[in-house]
Enzyme design. Structure first.
Site, PDB file in Angstrom:
ATOM      1  N   CYS A   2       0.833  -1.202   0.000  1.00  0.00           N
ATOM      2  CA  CYS A   2       0.000   0.000   0.000  1.00  0.00           C
ATOM      3  C   CYS A   2       0.865   1.250   0.000  1.00  0.00           C
ATOM      4  O   CYS A   2       1.971   1.258   0.542  1.00  0.00           O
ATOM      5  CB  CYS A   2      -0.867   0.043   1.248  1.00  0.00           C
ATOM      6  SG  CYS A   2      -1.916  -1.390   1.426  1.00  0.00           S
ATOM      7  N   ARG A  27       5.167   0.399  -6.373  1.00  0.00           N
ATOM      8  CA  ARG A  27       5.220  -0.402  -5.149  1.00  0.00           C
ATOM      9  C   ARG A  27       4.337  -1.640  -5.232  1.00  0.00           C
ATOM     10  O   ARG A  27       4.484  -2.561  -4.424  1.00  0.00           O
ATOM     11  CB  ARG A  27       4.767   0.443  -3.949  1.00  0.00           C
ATOM     12  CG  ARG A  27       5.716   1.552  -3.596  1.00  0.00           C
ATOM     13  CD  ARG A  27       5.054   2.529  -2.665  1.00  0.00           C
ATOM     14  NE  ARG A  27       4.785   1.972  -1.356  1.00  0.00           N
ATOM     15  CZ  ARG A  27       5.619   2.036  -0.317  1.00  0.00           C
ATOM     16  NH1 ARG A  27       6.773   2.637  -0.449  1.00  0.00           N
ATOM     17  NH2 ARG A  27       5.288   1.512   0.838  1.00  0.00           N
ATOM     18  N   TRP A  74      -2.767  -2.723  -1.635  1.00  0.00           N
ATOM     19  CA  TRP A  74      -2.313  -4.070  -2.001  1.00  0.00           C
ATOM     20  C   TRP A  74      -3.041  -4.996  -1.039  1.00  0.00           C
ATOM     21  O   TRP A  74      -2.779  -4.983   0.165  1.00  0.00           O
ATOM     22  CB  TRP A  74      -0.795  -4.159  -1.823  1.00  0.00           C
ATOM     23  CG  TRP A  74      -0.173  -5.416  -2.335  1.00  0.00           C
ATOM     24  CD1 TRP A  74       0.136  -5.717  -3.624  1.00  0.00           C
ATOM     25  CD2 TRP A  74       0.240  -6.535  -1.545  1.00  0.00           C
ATOM     26  NE1 TRP A  74       0.720  -6.956  -3.685  1.00  0.00           N
ATOM     27  CE2 TRP A  74       0.798  -7.477  -2.430  1.00  0.00           C
ATOM     28  CE3 TRP A  74       0.190  -6.841  -0.187  1.00  0.00           C
ATOM     29  CZ2 TRP A  74       1.296  -8.700  -1.998  1.00  0.00           C
ATOM     30  CZ3 TRP A  74       0.691  -8.058   0.235  1.00  0.00           C
ATOM     31  CH2 TRP A  74       1.239  -8.971  -0.662  1.00  0.00           C
ATOM     32  N   ASN A  99      -1.526   1.973   5.658  1.00  0.00           N
ATOM     33  CA  ASN A  99      -0.600   0.978   5.126  1.00  0.00           C
ATOM     34  C   ASN A  99      -0.136   0.146   6.315  1.00  0.00           C
ATOM     35  O   ASN A  99       0.265   0.708   7.332  1.00  0.00           O
ATOM     36  CB  ASN A  99       0.583   1.711   4.464  1.00  0.00           C
ATOM     37  CG  ASN A  99       1.731   0.788   4.107  1.00  0.00           C
ATOM     38  OD1 ASN A  99       1.577  -0.436   4.076  1.00  0.00           O
ATOM     39  ND2 ASN A  99       2.888   1.367   3.832  1.00  0.00           N
ATOM     40  N   GLY A 100      -0.199  -1.187   6.192  1.00  0.00           N
ATOM     41  CA  GLY A 100       0.235  -2.049   7.289  1.00  0.00           C
ATOM     42  C   GLY A 100      -0.842  -3.064   7.614  1.00  0.00           C
ATOM     43  O   GLY A 100      -1.788  -3.257   6.842  1.00  0.00           O
ATOM     44  N   GLU A 481      18.189 -16.801  -8.375  1.00  0.00           N
ATOM     45  CA  GLU A 481      17.769 -15.441  -8.717  1.00  0.00           C
ATOM     46  C   GLU A 481      17.185 -15.401 -10.137  1.00  0.00           C
ATOM     47  O   GLU A 481      16.168 -14.757 -10.375  1.00  0.00           O
ATOM     48  CB  GLU A 481      18.970 -14.489  -8.566  1.00  0.00           C
ATOM     49  CG  GLU A 481      18.741 -13.071  -9.000  1.00  0.00           C
ATOM     50  CD  GLU A 481      17.605 -12.348  -8.286  1.00  0.00           C
ATOM     51  OE1 GLU A 481      17.072 -12.860  -7.288  1.00  0.00           O
ATOM     52  OE2 GLU A 481      17.213 -11.268  -8.779  1.00  0.00           O
ATOM     53  N   LYS A 485      13.387 -14.264 -11.101  1.00  0.00           N
ATOM     54  CA  LYS A 485      13.064 -13.197 -12.076  1.00  0.00           C
ATOM     55  C   LYS A 485      12.071 -13.717 -13.109  1.00  0.00           C
ATOM     56  O   LYS A 485      11.118 -13.036 -13.448  1.00  0.00           O
ATOM     57  CB  LYS A 485      14.317 -12.708 -12.823  1.00  0.00           C
ATOM     58  CG  LYS A 485      15.279 -11.790 -12.134  1.00  0.00           C
ATOM     59  CD  LYS A 485      14.788 -10.450 -11.746  1.00  0.00           C
ATOM     60  CE  LYS A 485      14.153 -10.498 -10.396  1.00  0.00           C
ATOM     61  NZ  LYS A 485      14.956 -10.070  -9.268  1.00  0.00           N
ATOM     62  N   GLU A 488       8.626 -14.135 -11.563  1.00  0.00           N
ATOM     63  CA  GLU A 488       7.995 -12.864 -11.193  1.00  0.00           C
ATOM     64  C   GLU A 488       7.347 -12.154 -12.366  1.00  0.00           C
ATOM     65  O   GLU A 488       6.242 -11.650 -12.249  1.00  0.00           O
ATOM     66  CB  GLU A 488       9.054 -11.907 -10.612  1.00  0.00           C
ATOM     67  CG  GLU A 488       9.435 -12.178  -9.209  1.00  0.00           C
ATOM     68  CD  GLU A 488      10.434 -11.130  -8.723  1.00  0.00           C
ATOM     69  OE1 GLU A 488      10.100 -10.424  -7.771  1.00  0.00           O
ATOM     70  OE2 GLU A 488      11.528 -11.005  -9.296  1.00  0.00           O
ATOM     71  N   HIS A 504      19.363 -36.424  -7.883  1.00  0.00           N
ATOM     72  CA  HIS A 504      18.703 -36.826  -6.631  1.00  0.00           C
ATOM     73  C   HIS A 504      17.209 -36.533  -6.663  1.00  0.00           C
ATOM     74  O   HIS A 504      16.567 -36.490  -5.627  1.00  0.00           O
ATOM     75  CB  HIS A 504      19.367 -36.122  -5.441  1.00  0.00           C
ATOM     76  CG  HIS A 504      20.813 -36.476  -5.304  1.00  0.00           C
ATOM     77  ND1 HIS A 504      21.241 -37.753  -4.981  1.00  0.00           N
ATOM     78  CD2 HIS A 504      21.939 -35.754  -5.507  1.00  0.00           C
ATOM     79  CE1 HIS A 504      22.557 -37.778  -4.960  1.00  0.00           C
ATOM     80  NE2 HIS A 504      23.008 -36.575  -5.286  1.00  0.00           N
ATOM     81  N   LYS A 603       6.640  -3.774  -4.454  1.00  0.00           N
ATOM     82  CA  LYS A 603       8.056  -3.410  -4.467  1.00  0.00           C
ATOM     83  C   LYS A 603       8.631  -3.378  -3.056  1.00  0.00           C
ATOM     84  O   LYS A 603       9.737  -3.819  -2.801  1.00  0.00           O
ATOM     85  CB  LYS A 603       8.197  -2.030  -5.123  1.00  0.00           C
ATOM     86  CG  LYS A 603       9.629  -1.551  -5.250  1.00  0.00           C
ATOM     87  CD  LYS A 603      10.379  -2.370  -6.265  1.00  0.00           C
ATOM     88  CE  LYS A 603      11.823  -1.959  -6.399  1.00  0.00           C
ATOM     89  NZ  LYS A 603      12.605  -3.033  -7.037  1.00  0.00           N
TER      90      LYS A 603
HETATM   91  C1  F6R Z   1      12.325  -9.644  -6.316  1.00  0.00           C
HETATM   92  C2  F6R Z   1      12.489  -8.715  -5.222  1.00  0.00           C
HETATM   93  C3  F6R Z   1      12.102  -9.190  -3.879  1.00  0.00           C
HETATM   94  C4  F6R Z   1      12.797  -8.392  -2.791  1.00  0.00           C
HETATM   95  C5  F6R Z   1      12.241  -8.787  -1.418  1.00  0.00           C
HETATM   96  C6  F6R Z   1      12.966  -8.076  -0.304  1.00  0.00           C
HETATM   97  O1  F6R Z   1      12.714  -9.121  -7.541  1.00  0.00           O
HETATM   98  O2  F6R Z   1      12.878  -7.589  -5.398  1.00  0.00           O
HETATM   99  O3  F6R Z   1      12.286 -10.558  -3.726  1.00  0.00           O
HETATM  100  O4  F6R Z   1      14.164  -8.650  -2.827  1.00  0.00           O
HETATM  101  O5  F6R Z   1      10.884  -8.451  -1.371  1.00  0.00           O
HETATM  102  O6  F6R Z   1      12.948  -6.709  -0.501  1.00  0.00           O
HETATM  103  P1  F6R Z   1      14.098  -5.784   0.028  1.00  0.00           P
HETATM  104  O7  F6R Z   1      15.318  -6.107  -0.727  1.00  0.00           O
HETATM  105  O8  F6R Z   1      13.603  -4.396  -0.233  1.00  0.00           O
HETATM  106  O9  F6R Z   1      14.226  -6.070   1.483  1.00  0.00           O
END
Ligand code: F6R
Length: 608
Positions: A2, A27, A74, A99-100, A481, A485, A488, A504, A603
């Site tokens: 949010c 976000r 969100w 927010n929260g 990673e 990506k 996502e 395995h 985000k």
């Molecule tokens: C994926 C991504 C997330 C963040 C995670 C932690 O592309 O960005 O997996 O890494 O939500 O966020 P931060 O790094 O802001 O603590």
């Protein structure tokens, strides 16, 4: 997650609020809303979907006023519907955005219902606005009613609240969720982050945990958790303002991928000389480097993957034990802390609720000290950690992290070498590593040159439903990673394994429909990895190999080869990340997904 924007001004605030919401879109959210307070009362529009839907409502039915609060939601409690979108009202007197998460919303809701309050949404938020309304029956001053009500809430919140008939102020507060005050000339603002307000101010006040703030046109008055008035410093924003401009790129993600040579150079700047890591980058208090005997790294998601790479570096270069854990697990278990352990958090936003909770818990556990590697200088994580190493990546708007990740790795490499130097790393080896690091931006630039080829590979890949990523050593976290990506932004199911684990279990998945993405640098593990690839080829799997020329691998039947620059092995995880980012990006574009704001994701994950 949010996002909140609030404004009090001498002009109509609706455009400022809508622009603020657009700037918070990155976000992640699924609905939005605005309440405007004017002489006639408090009026609102809410809409499901993009902020554009809200703009359409404003165009059809304009709302004018000089005080307003706005929100991108969100969904946590209740689906993304108009009824659940903020602002929430108590009667027509009060409107509130939040927010929260309010953890004790159920008992509060029962109490308020028993007092006759009617709930119109499924949200936890609605209890706050009724609670304030109820408090105003015995305490008619909005500020005091907010303070009394917040004391009853358990959980995390940032809020903004406006009151009908009060055209001189609005109230905001934070505890556990981010909120910043923007200071203007005869107008003042609040927002979840500075980017939301850069079109109106560059002067900001960062609120502390438990702060409640009263905003009028010419004054910002802050009260701490005990209700005492406090002066907090004003900082001037110094990020590059064009962070919110896509420039020549179609998506922020692509812009941010291409910024990597520049921001990695910015991360290295002033932290290494020709021959050494400059420990002054950890601030005046770099004495911990001599004392540290263990390292605990805690982070979430992509940042966690960066931590996994650092474990290889720290144990290899410094010979010290290093454990890496996701924050959501760490915070709920009993942790044994060996003597002289450094607690290291990684976070691009510095506002991730689980990472912050882990830090707060760690501070009670007798660690040597706490170090945050973070991209946002003003973030809660930075403010609450004893030491900080900023990644200097600049604002990252694309939800899928790219430049924030490679700069985290760069900062971790600096940290690993600095610790290693105190644990027997020779001056000669330090010089060799530092010189390799100096060439990193140029190699990342070279890796980007494969973009056109990777775009073609993506065309072939985009019809797949699953993918398996393989790597060994530091390439294993990079495989994780890469698979994250892809998941996502293209919504293709992807998993990553250390290549040696294939036989395995996961080998059972391999057939002609399963693409295998193999990360194959020319290092000590090459022969072992080649054997793993044979196992795949023998079962008809289609191999997408990312390797340097020296590996003697190339395109052939069932092998699609992408060249990655040959670099010093210490740089391999960073350089190998680039083609995987490009692959996910182009696959997502072919599939037509929302690259910068993938579904269901946020985000800055400010709730648990
Ligand atoms: C994926 C991504 C997330 C963040 C995670 C932690 O592309 O960005 O997996 O890494 O939500 O966020 P931060 O790094 O802001 O603590």
């Amino acid at each position: 997650m949010c996002g909140i924007v609030g404004v009090i001004a001498c002009r109509n605030v609706s455009k400022i609020l809508i622009e603020g919401l657009s700037r918070l879109e990155y976000r992640g959210y699924d609905s939005s809303g605005i309440a405007i307070n004017n002489e006639d009362g408090v009026y609102s529009h809410r809409a499901v979907g993009k902020v554009q839907a809200l703009k359409d409502k404003f165009e059809a039915y304009p709302l004018d006023g000089k005080i307003g609060i706005a929100h991108t939601r969100w969904a946590t409690h209740g689906k993304p519907t108009e009824a659940n979108a903020h602002p929430h009202f108590s009667g027509d007197d009060l409107a509130l955005v939040h927010n929260g998460i309010i953890e004790n919303h159920e008992p509060l809701r029962r109490e308020l219902k028993a007092k006759g309050y009617e709930f119109k949404s499924e949200t936890d938020t609605e209890v706050i606005v009724h609670l304030i309304h109820d408090a105003m029956k015995s305490q008619p001053d909005l500020l005091k009613a907010v303070q009394a009500s917040l004391a009853k809430l358990e959980g995390a919140f940032a809020i903004g609240v406006v009151q009908k008939d009060d055209n001189e102020r609005f109230i905001a507060a934070r505890k556990g969720s981010p909120l910043v005050v923007g200071v203007g000339i005869e107008e003042n603002f609040v927002a979840s982050d500075q980017l939301a307000l850069l079109h109106v101010t560059d002067q900001f006040i960062f609120l502390e945990e438990g702060d409640v703030v009263e905003l009028s046109r010419d004054q910002v008055t802050i009260y701490d958790a005990k209700g005492e008035p406090q002066e907090r410093p004003i900082s001037v924003f110094n990020h590059n303002i064009d962070a919110t401009d896509k420039g020549e790129y179609r998506h922020y993600m692509m812009k941010e991928i291409y910024e990597q040579p520049k921001v990695i150079a910015a991360c290295l700047d002033g932290r290494i000389s020709e021959t050494k890591v400059l420990t002054s980058c950890f601030g005046a208090d770099s004495g911990f480097l001599k004392e540290v005997e263990n390292i605990h790294i805690v982070a979430c998601g992509t940042s966690y993957h960066a931590g996994m790479v650092a474990k290889y570096w720290i144990e290899d270069l410094a010979g010290l034990p290093c454990t890496v854990e996701v924050a959501s697990e760490y915070r709920y278990r009993k942790v044994a802390v060996p003597k002289n352990t450094l607690f290291l958090t990684l976070s691009q936003s510095g506002e991730t609720a689980d990472t912050l909770a882990a830090l707060r818990m760690a501070k009670e556990l007798g660690y040597l000290t706490t170090l945050a590697i973070c991209n946002v200088p003003s973030s809660t994580l930075v403010r609450e950690s004893a030491l900080t190493l900023l990644t200097n990546a600049g604002a990252e708007i694309g939800v899928a992290s790219t430049k924030a990740f490679t700069t985290q790795l760069t900062a971790l490499l600096i940290t690993s070498i600095a610790i290693a130097v105190e644990n027997g790393l020779s001056a000669e080896k330090e010089k060799e590593l530092v010189q390799a690091m100096r060439s990193l931006p140029a190699y990342v630039d070279l890796a980007l040159k494969e973009d056109a080829h990777i775009k073609n590979v993506a065309d072939r890949f985009a019809n797949k439903h699953n993918a398996l990523f393989l790597g060994r050593g530091t390439m294993f976290p990079i495989a994780l990673e890469g698979s994250l990506k892809l998941k996502e932004i293209s919504y293709i199911h992807a998993e990553a394994y250390p290549a040696g684990e294939l036989k395995h279990g996961p080998l059972a998945l391999v057939d002609e429909n399963m693409p295998i993405i193999a990360l194959v640098p020319h290092n000590d593990m090459l022969d072992k990895l080649k054997s793993n690839l044979q196992e795949v080829a023998a079962r008809g799997g289609e191999l997408y190999v990312f390797a340097d020329k020296d590996t003697d691998l190339h395109s052939e039947e069932n092998i699609i080869f992408t060249e990655v620059p040959k670099v010093d092995s210490i740089l391999e995880p960073i350089v190998h990340t680039i083609p995987l980012q490009l692959l996910s990006y182009h696959v997502a574009v072919v599939k037509g997904t929302d690259v910068d704001q993938p579904r269901n994701l946020a985000k800055s994950v400010t709730v648990e």
